[in-house]
Enzyme design. Structure first.
Site, PDB file in Angstrom:
ATOM      1  N   ASP A  12      -0.442  -2.889   7.638  1.00 13.36           N
ATOM      2  CA  ASP A  12      -2.025  -2.482   7.566  1.00 13.36           C
ATOM      3  C   ASP A  12      -2.246  -3.969   6.833  1.00 13.36           C
ATOM      4  OD1 ASP A  12      -3.087  -1.092   4.337  1.00 13.36           O
ATOM      5  OD2 ASP A  12      -1.119  -2.818   5.240  1.00 13.36           O
ATOM      6  N   HIS A 243       4.194  -6.950  -3.032  1.00 13.69           N
ATOM      7  CA  HIS A 243       4.517  -5.556  -2.887  1.00 13.69           C
ATOM      8  C   HIS A 243       5.065  -5.432  -1.754  1.00 13.69           C
ATOM      9  CE1 HIS A 243       1.302  -4.181  -5.650  1.00 13.69           C
ATOM     10  NE2 HIS A 243       0.479  -5.299  -5.442  1.00 13.69           N
TER      11      HIS A 243
HETATM   12  O1  RIB Z   1      -1.032  -0.919  -2.969  1.00 12.99           O
HETATM   13  C1  RIB Z   1      -0.583  -1.815  -3.102  1.00 12.99           C
HETATM   14  C2  RIB Z   1      -0.295  -1.922  -0.990  1.00 12.99           C
HETATM   15  O2  RIB Z   1      -1.517  -1.958  -1.108  1.00 12.99           O
HETATM   16  C3  RIB Z   1       0.166  -2.776   0.139  1.00 12.99           C
HETATM   17  O3  RIB Z   1       1.111  -2.305   0.910  1.00 12.99           O
HETATM   18  C4  RIB Z   1      -0.948  -3.774   0.130  1.00 12.99           C
HETATM   19  O4  RIB Z   1      -0.522  -4.430   1.194  1.00 12.99           O
HETATM   20  C5  RIB Z   1      -2.142  -2.725   0.489  1.00 12.99           C
HETATM   21  O5  RIB Z   1      -1.789  -1.977   1.585  1.00 12.99           O
HETATM   22 CA    CA Z   2      -0.115  -3.578   3.151  1.00 12.54          CA
END
Ligand code: RIB
Ligand code: CA
Length: 319
Positions: A12, A243
């Site tokens: 996303d 992340h």
């Molecule tokens: O909590 C972090 C996640 O949420 C990551 O994948 C960031 O891109 C959002 O999608």
């Molecule tokens: Ca993400």
């Protein structure tokens, strides 16, 4: 030379998604089969445009980008434009670039086709809400056993949430989908906030990366500005969380992670909605259906400096 891992990133984008996609494409141990897009940080329309843009920035425009779910299984999509910028990519002007048409195959069709073509050899890397993966399970239940594994960024084992005190953003965007994925026959590894919330990169790190990789690195340096500002303003951090990169890193460098086994469930109701609950490694429970769930894996810890070095070193080769 070990065989390259065939992976599909379900994404996303999202700035840390862009980092993960460029990292995967540049890593010699990865054969990136394609991207499937999903609602999450932004609408699936914007996520698809951003995924196409990352492919252009990375010089792999021919990579299939297949459009997925616009809405979660239950409820309505929620976005995080306050984190990733209005366009989800740090509002970096795109100049003369215009998005090409995405691949005509849907996300679920593409995943099914690739898994059928290479049974036991395709790893799914969801780094957004799990709607597409849940839909894949629904429409191709017999293919779950033919997926090599699922390594996802999401959830938290014994760590606070980032979207609510208990919920991590990807899980909260579609808790029903996440619950189905963790309870399924898929072999899942959850790379959650226990590791990713404290694995950060600073503006100086991106300056260094951009000097060695003016194309992809230069783009990331501009895109992460608002992302770093968010973490400084809201969390008092000196850098931004990588992340989604951690999910890809767990595939190419598993020795950098402490992986444990435990059943994983998702709260669906009330103020705990989107929270992930993990069976502790030294405990066994049968009550309330816990005994019927398949054990999954989760990242309990990691070598964070080594993860940062791995990302910087790999991106330096991105050109
Ligand atoms: O909590 C972090 C996640 O949420 C990551 O994948 C960031 O891109 C959002 O999608
Ligand atoms: Ca993400």
């Amino acid at each position: 030379m070990p065989r390259r891992r065939k992976i599909i990133i379900d994404t996303d984008p999202g700035i840390d998604d862009a980092m993960a996609i460029l990292f995967a494409a540049a890593h010699p141990g990865v054969e990136l089969l394609g991207l499937t897009t999903v609602h999450g940080n932004v609408s699936v329309k914007d996520a698809t445009r951003n995924a196409l843009r990352v492919c252009a920035v990375g010089g792999f425009e021919a990579l299939p980008v297949c459009v997925g779910a616009a809405q979660p299984l239950v409820g309505r999509a929620r976005y995080a434009r306050h984190v990733h910028g209005g366009d989800g990519m740090g509002d970096v002007p795109a100049g003369r670039w215009r998005p090409p048409r995405p691949d005509p195959r849907s996300a679920v069709e593409f995943i099914a086709e690739q898994v059928k073509a290479a049974p036991g050899r395709v790893t799914l890397v969801p780094i957004g809400p799990l709607t597409n993966i849940a839909r894949f399970l629904e429409r191709h239940p017999r293919l779950a056993a033919k997926v090599q594994e699922v390594v996802l960024m999401g959830g938290a084992a014994f760590y606070a949430g980032n979207a609510t005190p208990v919920a991590e953003a990807n899980i909260l965007c579609d808790p029903e989908a996440a619950a189905r994925v963790f309870a399924s026959k898929l072999k899942v590894t959850m790379v959650g906030l226990d590791v990713t919330d404290t694995t950060t990169l600073s503006a100086a790190d991106f300056d260094r990366i951009a000097r060695r990789s003016p194309g992809p690195g230069g783009f990331l340096r501009r895109a992460v500005r608002c992302y770093i500002d968010f973490y400084r303003r809201e969390r008092g951090k000196a850098g931004c969380c990588m992340h989604d990169v951690c999910a890809v890193a767990c595939i190419v460098a598993p020795k950098l992670f402490e992986l444990r086994t435990g059943r994983i469930r998702v709260h669906l109701e009330g103020f705990m909605r989107g929270g992930t609950v993990v069976q502790p490694p030294d405990r066994n429970y049968d009550a309330e259906g816990w005994g019927r769930l398949p054990p999954q894996r989760y990242a309990a810890d990691a070598d964070r400096p080594a993860l940062r070095r791995l990302f910087s070193k790999t991106m330096a080769a991105a050109g």
